[in-house]
Design an enzyme around this catalytic site. Structure first.
Site, mmCIF file in Angstrom:
data_model
loop_
_atom_site.group_PDB
_atom_site.id
_atom_site.type_symbol
_atom_site.label_atom_id
_atom_site.label_comp_id
_atom_site.label_asym_id
_atom_site.label_seq_id
_atom_site.Cartn_x
_atom_site.Cartn_y
_atom_site.Cartn_z
ATOM 1 N N GLU A 14 0.835 -1.193 0.000
ATOM 2 C CA GLU A 14 0.000 0.000 0.000
ATOM 3 C C GLU A 14 0.873 1.248 0.000
ATOM 4 O O GLU A 14 2.049 1.186 0.418
ATOM 5 C CB GLU A 14 -0.943 0.001 1.199
ATOM 6 N N PRO A 15 0.341 2.394 -0.451
ATOM 7 C CA PRO A 15 1.166 3.605 -0.552
ATOM 8 C C PRO A 15 1.833 4.008 0.755
ATOM 9 O O PRO A 15 2.994 4.428 0.757
ATOM 10 C CB PRO A 15 0.159 4.666 -1.015
ATOM 11 N N GLY A 25 3.551 0.333 2.591
ATOM 12 C CA GLY A 25 4.594 -0.388 1.879
ATOM 13 C C GLY A 25 4.368 -1.885 1.986
ATOM 14 O O GLY A 25 3.259 -2.378 1.793
ATOM 15 N N TRP A 54 2.230 -0.635 -6.151
ATOM 16 C CA TRP A 54 3.263 -1.492 -6.745
ATOM 17 C C TRP A 54 2.683 -2.808 -7.263
ATOM 18 O O TRP A 54 3.254 -3.881 -7.063
ATOM 19 C CB TRP A 54 4.386 -1.765 -5.747
ATOM 20 N N GLU A 66 9.871 -8.544 -3.881
ATOM 21 C CA GLU A 66 9.636 -9.671 -2.959
ATOM 22 C C GLU A 66 10.329 -9.461 -1.619
ATOM 23 O O GLU A 66 10.837 -10.413 -1.009
ATOM 24 C CB GLU A 66 10.104 -10.986 -3.593
#
Length: 379
Positions: A130-131, A134, A159, A365
């Site tokens: 999430e913005p 993260g 992302w 990842e």
């Protein structure tokens, strides 16, 4: 690629690898530079790889899978990455997006969607970050509220690769509790009302793979689309993380091998002071170190893949593998630029693009700093 093992393989695997090498040579390599420069997603090509069975390899045959070991699948990813990292990443993302459904989904949902996802008919993606939060899933704020046989999802994910081209999304939301104990995962159709991909991120590399935020504004999802149990979505995420780290490691090994092959070929052809530059010790030792690092990364990758195929826990080992392989890819691609000198810094040769792409692998990842935390905790 020169670094691959020559150990005898079953005929089925030899045919598979020959097919992958042909696709890489004929379909991927001629297009990679142009598509990357234009930031164009090769959707038709990615779906072709699905039709050829490359996305279904590590899944059971009863769902349309290839019934192959994870080792075989990772060798395919390595080969694809050596020709075009974005395409290897796309196949890897599709496989990751199928893991949750295959492992935790209901039989009804598997029968309905999994064969179409494994064939590439339905492209898929994972929505975790999430913005603001993260990759800290415990700080996730996207919510799913139960309402009349549905859950209503509101929030923004960041992302998301395959954003805007995926047909279905695995969306991780907060359904109750706090921190990691109240997360659930839903499989959401891309054409759901209120689901909106935002502008694509302007990335340093891997530009042909679309990445963007996705907004969820009151998106209604049937309860039957929940993957796994309510408030136990972290189990699904952890399963995806382990597999994701191995896939990224395979991408890193393939990318590094391509860089070494290109640098070595250039060093044998380029002459200075009347002889090939590979004959100079300073440069030949650099190439020797590159080859050794790749060999070590490949050996680590397939030793962990063997543990996975034996059904053993791999979380800490996968973190070590991702850390070492992606750091190796960064070193090797940087050194490949050095071998080519001024030419390596131009876009006339692919090594500068590979160096930019390698940087992403240290971040995806879970950053390599996160991998070090995971490894330290396992001790």
């Amino acid at each position: 690629m020169t670094g691959r093992s020559a150990v005898e393989q079953p005929e089925e695997q030899r045919e598979l690898f020959a097919l992958v090498d042909e696709l890489a040579r004929e379909e991927l390599e001629p297009r990679a530079a142009r598509f990357e420069e234009d930031g164009q997603f090769p959707e038709a090509l990615v779906r072709l790889l699905g039709k050829q069975g490359l996305m279904s390899l590590p899944f059971p045959e009863r769902w349309g899978g290839g019934g192959q070991s994870y080792t075989v699948y990772l060798k395919v990813i390595e080969r694809l990455a050596g020709s075009w990292l974005a395409v290897a990443e796309s196949v890897h993302l599709q496989v990751l997006a199928c893991h949750g459904l295959a492992r935790f989904g209901t039989d009804e949902l598997r029968s309905e969607l999994l064969p179409r996802m494994l064939s590439g008919e339905l492209l898929a993606a994972n929505c975790m970050s999430e913005p603001e939060a993260g990759s800290d899933l415990g700080a996730m704020s996207t919510k799913a509220v139960a309402e009349d046989g549905h859950h209503v999802i509101s929030g923004t994910k960041a992302w998301v690769s395959h954003a805007g081209v995926a047909d279905v999304y695995n969306v991780y939301c907060r359904t109750g509790g706090s921190a990691l104990s109240g997360l659930s995962c839903f499989l959401v159709d891309a054409d759901s009302e209120g689901l909106r991909p935002l502008a694509h991120e302007r990335k340093m590399g891997v530009r042909s793979l679309p990445t963007a935020q996705i907004a969820f504004d009151g998106v209604r999802v049937p309860d039957q689309r929940m993957i796994g149990r309510r408030n136990r979505g972290m189990l699904v995420a952890a399963h995806v993380f382990d597999h994701g780290r191995l896939g990224i490691s395979a991408c890193a090994v393939g990318l590094a091998q391509a860089a070494l092959d290109h640098a070595a070929a250039y060093a044998k052809e380029r002459t200075q002071f009347g002889k090939p530059i590979i004959s100079f010790q300073g440069l030949s030792f650099l190439l020797a170190d590159m080859a050794t690092q790749i060999a070590a990364a490949r050996a680590l990758l397939y030793s962990v893949a063997a543990l996975k195929d034996q059904g053993k826990p791999i979380s800490a080992e996968a973190a070590k593998c991702k850390l070492f392989a992606t750091d190796t890819a960064m070193r090797v691609t940087t050194d490949a630029v050095q071998v080519l000198g001024g030419y390596g810094y131009t876009q006339d040769f692919p090594v500068e693009r590979w160096m930019r792409e390698a940087k992403l692998l240290q971040i995806l990842e879970g950053t390599n700093q996160i991998q070090r935390i995971a490894i330290a905790q396992s001790l």
